[in-house]
Scaffold this active site. Structure first.
Site, short mmCIF file in Angstrom:
data_model
loop_
_atom_site.label_atom_id
_atom_site.label_comp_id
_atom_site.label_asym_id
_atom_site.label_seq_id
_atom_site.Cartn_x
_atom_site.Cartn_y
_atom_site.Cartn_z
N THR A 73 0.83 -1.21 0.00
CA THR A 73 0.00 0.00 0.00
C THR A 73 0.86 1.25 0.00
O THR A 73 0.61 2.20 -0.75
CB THR A 73 -0.95 0.00 1.20
N GLN A 168 0.56 -10.26 -6.35
CA GLN A 168 0.15 -11.66 -6.47
C GLN A 168 1.01 -12.43 -7.48
O GLN A 168 0.82 -13.64 -7.64
CB GLN A 168 -1.32 -11.74 -6.89
N HIS A 186 4.58 -10.54 2.56
CA HIS A 186 3.77 -11.62 3.14
C HIS A 186 2.94 -12.37 2.10
O HIS A 186 2.29 -13.37 2.43
CB HIS A 186 2.88 -11.08 4.27
N THR A 222 12.93 4.64 9.76
CA THR A 222 13.94 3.64 10.09
C THR A 222 13.52 2.27 9.53
O THR A 222 12.41 1.81 9.76
CB THR A 222 14.12 3.53 11.61
N CYS A 309 -9.05 -7.37 2.29
CA CYS A 309 -9.04 -5.94 2.59
C CYS A 309 -10.44 -5.35 2.59
O CYS A 309 -10.69 -4.31 3.21
CB CYS A 309 -8.17 -5.21 1.58
#
Length: 364
Positions: A73, A168, A186, A222, A309
């Site tokens: 995102t 994907q 992920h 960071t 989502c």
């Protein structure tokens, strides 16, 4: 429990977990240094990040650089917002909400239509003032592989940039050429909370969040050595076993389509990543399947009714709507996602469970 929701997230690879552990050291350890600090521990952490950067870059086209982000995102926002102002952003109707909502927020958003097979129609024209074309490589809801090469060419002909959401696709199939590409760790057996934007050499971006300018002056904040090391290891593992994983997924797909022969496939069966099975019961009304009830009765099988989502939003699938599916059939559709760690036995057990529950509803 049987996990069949690989489009939502994937199990963490053991190789990724092992790579992360050193950089999670507490007191007495040496792996918790800030990678932007000049001392030895900082330099060690930075070296781990640069090693992982090379691992992630190995699955992208040549001639670009990897910018680490907190996930896809953020990478998408950096690409769309940071690549310019003014002009129109053209996006396909089946893009992820992170793309659609960001483009719409900028105001001048043109939506490209999609054919019934789930592919973005290449015969439509772009607005003359298009500055950016956004088309994903593999759709997250129905798994259709998009004609990215053609749309990249059309973008160039219109002097526009081409951005691809490859979330994907990365780690599963060869990533397409583009000017900018977003990924999320992920989705290919890495940790949550880290992603990247690949940017072709020569493409100018502006930062969209100000701060320390840690990533090439384009992404402040960071960096996490642990998350990035895990992402790098997951990328390296995906590269090494891409052919093996593809063969395994194809076997699962073949068995799954046999088991769910009484169901109708949403989207193309050919132009598709076969780790995604988006289906509905056959018949004009989808058998009247109550998906919420089905999920409740199959609680040991983890699957979904669409994008994770959008779950709980009450909205029907914009992807199924875009391919012309009536709302009554959208509401009868489910998505099964499988991959590297799924077994044939799990597919068969899940199939029995889901089919029995659907038959009990009178839907099959």
């Amino acid at each position: 429990m049987i996990y069949l929701d690989y489009q939502a997230t994937t199990p963490l690879a053991p190789e990724a977990r092992d790579a992360m552990l050193r950089w999670l050291d507490g007191p007495g350890g040496t792996g918790f240094g800030n990678p932007h600090s000049p001392h030895k521990m900082g330099r060690q952490a930075k070296a781990a990040i640069e090693f992982a950067r090379d691992q992630v870059a190995a699955l992208f086209p040549a001639g670009g650089r990897v910018i680490f982000t907190s996930g896809a995102t953020e990478a998408i926002n950096l690409a769309i917002r940071g690549s310019g102002t003014g002009g129109t952003v053209s996006v396909s109707a089946i893009e992820h909400a992170a793309v659609l909502d960001t483009a719409r927020d900028l105001g001048a958003c043109h939506v490209l239509n999609v054919a019934k097979n789930g592919q973005c129609n290449t015969k439509q024209d772009l607005p003359q003032d298009t500055r950016l074309v956004c088309l994903m490589q593999v759709n997250n809801e129905i798994g259709t592989i998009q004609p990215t090469v053609e749309w990249h060419r059309k973008a160039k002909e219109n002097n526009a940039l081409y951005f691809c959401d490859a979330v994907q696709a990365y780690g599963k199939i060869e990533v397409t050429g583009a000017d900018m590409i977003a990924i999320s760790a992920h989705k290919f057996h890495g940790p949550k909370g880290v992603g990247a934007l690949w940017v072709r050499n020569g493409v100018d971006l502006s930062e969209v969040q100000t701060g320390g300018g840690q990533e090439f002056g384009l992404r402040s904040g960071t960096l996490s050595p642990a998350l990035i090391a895990g992402m790098g290891a997951a990328a390296a593992e995906a590269k090494d076993r891409m052919e093996q994983d593809a063969e395994h997924v194809q076997k699962l797909w073949k068995r799954a389509t046999e088991i769910f022969e009484g169901w109708e496939l949403n989207g193309s069966a050919e132009a598709r990543y076969h780790g995604n099975l988006n289906i509905r019961p056959r018949g004009p009304n989808g058998g009247g399947l109550d998906v919420n009830r089905l999920m409740s009765e199959c609680r040991n099988v983890m699957f979904s009714a669409g994008s994770a989502c959008a779950s709980g939003s009450g909205r029907t699938s914009h992807v199924l709507e875009a391919i012309g599916l009536p709302q009554k059939l959208e509401k009868c559709s489910i998505r099964l996602g499988f991959g590297r760690y799924t077994t044939l036995e799990e597919i068969e057990e899940a199939g029995r469970t889901i089919n029995e529950a659907a038959k009990a509803q009178g839907s099959l």
